[in-house]
Design a protein around this motif. Sequence first.
Motif, mmCIF file in Angstrom:
data_model
loop_
_atom_site.group_PDB
_atom_site.id
_atom_site.type_symbol
_atom_site.label_atom_id
_atom_site.label_comp_id
_atom_site.label_asym_id
_atom_site.label_seq_id
_atom_site.Cartn_x
_atom_site.Cartn_y
_atom_site.Cartn_z
ATOM 1 N N LEU A 33 3.483 -17.707 22.959
ATOM 2 C CA LEU A 33 2.463 -18.688 23.351
ATOM 3 C C LEU A 33 2.153 -19.638 22.199
ATOM 4 N N ALA A 34 2.038 -19.106 20.992
ATOM 5 C CA ALA A 34 1.784 -19.964 19.834
ATOM 6 C C ALA A 34 2.932 -20.954 19.640
ATOM 7 N N GLY A 35 4.153 -20.519 19.877
ATOM 8 C CA GLY A 35 5.303 -21.416 19.754
ATOM 9 C C GLY A 35 5.276 -22.541 20.778
ATOM 10 N N HIS A 36 4.961 -22.210 22.030
ATOM 11 C CA HIS A 36 4.884 -23.242 23.070
ATOM 12 C C HIS A 36 3.754 -24.230 22.776
ATOM 13 N N LEU A 37 2.606 -23.708 22.361
ATOM 14 C CA LEU A 37 1.474 -24.588 22.060
ATOM 15 C C LEU A 37 1.749 -25.445 20.824
ATOM 16 N N ALA A 38 2.447 -24.889 19.833
ATOM 17 C CA ALA A 38 2.800 -25.670 18.641
ATOM 18 C C ALA A 38 3.785 -26.791 19.003
ATOM 19 N N ALA A 39 4.733 -26.498 19.891
ATOM 20 C CA ALA A 39 5.666 -27.537 20.344
ATOM 21 C C ALA A 39 4.920 -28.619 21.121
ATOM 22 N N LEU A 40 3.974 -28.202 21.951
ATOM 23 C CA LEU A 40 3.153 -29.155 22.694
ATOM 24 C C LEU A 40 2.325 -30.001 21.734
ATOM 25 N N LEU A 41 1.815 -29.395 20.678
ATOM 26 C CA LEU A 41 1.056 -30.123 19.662
ATOM 27 C C LEU A 41 1.942 -31.159 18.966
ATOM 28 N N ALA A 42 3.187 -30.806 18.672
ATOM 29 C CA ALA A 42 4.104 -31.756 18.022
ATOM 30 C C ALA A 42 4.361 -32.969 18.913
ATOM 31 N N VAL A 43 4.560 -32.735 20.214
ATOM 32 C CA VAL A 43 4.781 -33.848 21.136
ATOM 33 C C VAL A 43 3.505 -34.675 21.276
ATOM 34 N N THR A 44 2.354 -34.005 21.294
ATOM 35 C CA THR A 44 1.070 -34.715 21.374
ATOM 36 C C THR A 44 0.880 -35.596 20.149
ATOM 37 N N ASP A 45 1.217 -35.084 18.972
ATOM 38 C CA ASP A 45 1.119 -35.894 17.752
ATOM 39 C C ASP A 45 2.064 -37.094 17.809
ATOM 40 N N GLU A 46 3.244 -36.893 18.383
ATOM 41 C CA GLU A 46 4.187 -38.000 18.527
ATOM 42 C C GLU A 46 3.641 -39.055 19.494
ATOM 43 N N LEU A 47 3.017 -38.603 20.555
ATOM 44 C CA LEU A 47 2.397 -39.537 21.501
ATOM 45 C C LEU A 47 1.235 -40.280 20.850
ATOM 46 N N ARG A 48 0.470 -39.586 20.009
ATOM 47 C CA ARG A 48 -0.647 -40.219 19.301
ATOM 48 C C ARG A 48 -0.146 -41.316 18.376
ATOM 49 N N ALA A 49 1.024 -41.104 17.766
ATOM 50 C CA ALA A 49 1.593 -42.127 16.885
ATOM 51 C C ALA A 49 2.114 -43.305 17.691
ATOM 52 N N LEU A 50 2.619 -43.023 18.869
ATOM 53 C CA LEU A 50 3.166 -44.075 19.720
ATOM 54 C C LEU A 50 2.062 -44.947 20.308
ATOM 55 N N ALA A 51 1.006 -44.315 20.790
ATOM 56 C CA ALA A 51 -0.118 -45.036 21.397
ATOM 57 C C ALA A 51 -1.402 -44.252 21.136
ATOM 58 N N PRO A 52 -2.150 -44.604 20.081
ATOM 59 C CA PRO A 52 -3.374 -43.877 19.751
ATOM 60 C C PRO A 52 -4.347 -43.827 20.933
ATOM 61 N N ASP A 53 -4.939 -42.638 21.104
ATOM 62 C CA ASP A 53 -5.843 -42.430 22.218
ATOM 63 C C ASP A 53 -6.818 -41.316 21.836
ATOM 64 N N ALA A 54 -8.093 -41.499 22.149
ATOM 65 C CA ALA A 54 -9.107 -40.495 21.815
ATOM 66 C C ALA A 54 -8.859 -39.193 22.567
ATOM 67 N N GLY A 55 -8.385 -39.281 23.807
ATOM 68 C CA GLY A 55 -8.094 -38.083 24.587
ATOM 69 C C GLY A 55 -6.977 -37.255 23.964
ATOM 70 N N LEU A 56 -5.958 -37.936 23.437
ATOM 71 C CA LEU A 56 -4.864 -37.229 22.762
ATOM 72 C C LEU A 56 -5.349 -36.598 21.461
ATOM 73 N N ASP A 57 -6.264 -37.289 20.769
ATOM 74 C CA ASP A 57 -6.813 -36.727 19.531
ATOM 75 C C ASP A 57 -7.562 -35.428 19.821
ATOM 76 N N THR A 58 -8.377 -35.442 20.862
ATOM 77 C CA THR A 58 -9.143 -34.253 21.246
ATOM 78 C C THR A 58 -8.206 -33.122 21.659
ATOM 79 N N ALA A 59 -7.201 -33.446 22.467
ATOM 80 C CA ALA A 59 -6.237 -32.433 22.909
ATOM 81 C C ALA A 59 -5.494 -31.836 21.717
ATOM 82 N N ALA A 60 -5.118 -32.672 20.757
ATOM 83 C CA ALA A 60 -4.402 -32.188 19.580
ATOM 84 C C ALA A 60 -5.263 -31.221 18.771
ATOM 85 N N GLU A 61 -6.537 -31.536 18.618
ATOM 86 C CA GLU A 61 -7.438 -30.641 17.880
ATOM 87 C C GLU A 61 -7.613 -29.307 18.602
ATOM 88 N N ARG A 62 -7.738 -29.363 19.925
ATOM 89 C CA ARG A 62 -7.880 -28.128 20.706
ATOM 90 C C ARG A 62 -6.603 -27.289 20.646
#
Length: 148
Positions: A33-62
């Motif tokens: 589970l930690a591996g899947h969530l870490a991979a999801l976090l990496a993609v979320t960070d990539e999306l944040r770099a592509l198009a900054p969004d407050a919702g993505l920032d919150t999701a990344a922190e969670r």
Amino acid sequence: MYEPIRSKSVHSIAGARADFPHRSREEELDIQLAGHLAALLAVTDELRALAPDAGLDTAAERLAAQVARLRGGALPARAVAVPAPGPVDRARSAALHRRAHALAGRALVVAASRADTAAAILSAECMDAHAAAAGEPRVPAPLQVSAG
């Protein structure tokens, strides 16, 4: 007809050794589970770099908090979200959202199997958000009617 086995099985030897690493099912599911969530976090960070969004920032922190919880407090590696210059590449963004949706689905399956409510709720929320962002129609779950 055949020659009997003269030596111990590798499996029986490993079972007798105290220094052989053993993990419970719960520990294995935590790692997965930690591996899947870490991979999801990496993609979320990539999306944040592509198009900054407050919702993505919150999701990344969670997501980072959940990964740290599952890893015994060890914080996950994070990419620095530096906004990309120029217009947003819609095809790349949609592909990243689809990948994030798939990763969130995998995390949801593992979270459900280990009865981790917090991770399951977060994964389901991420699935919904990424499906909406990728432009995929949300299909409602069929109703389950129990007899009795």
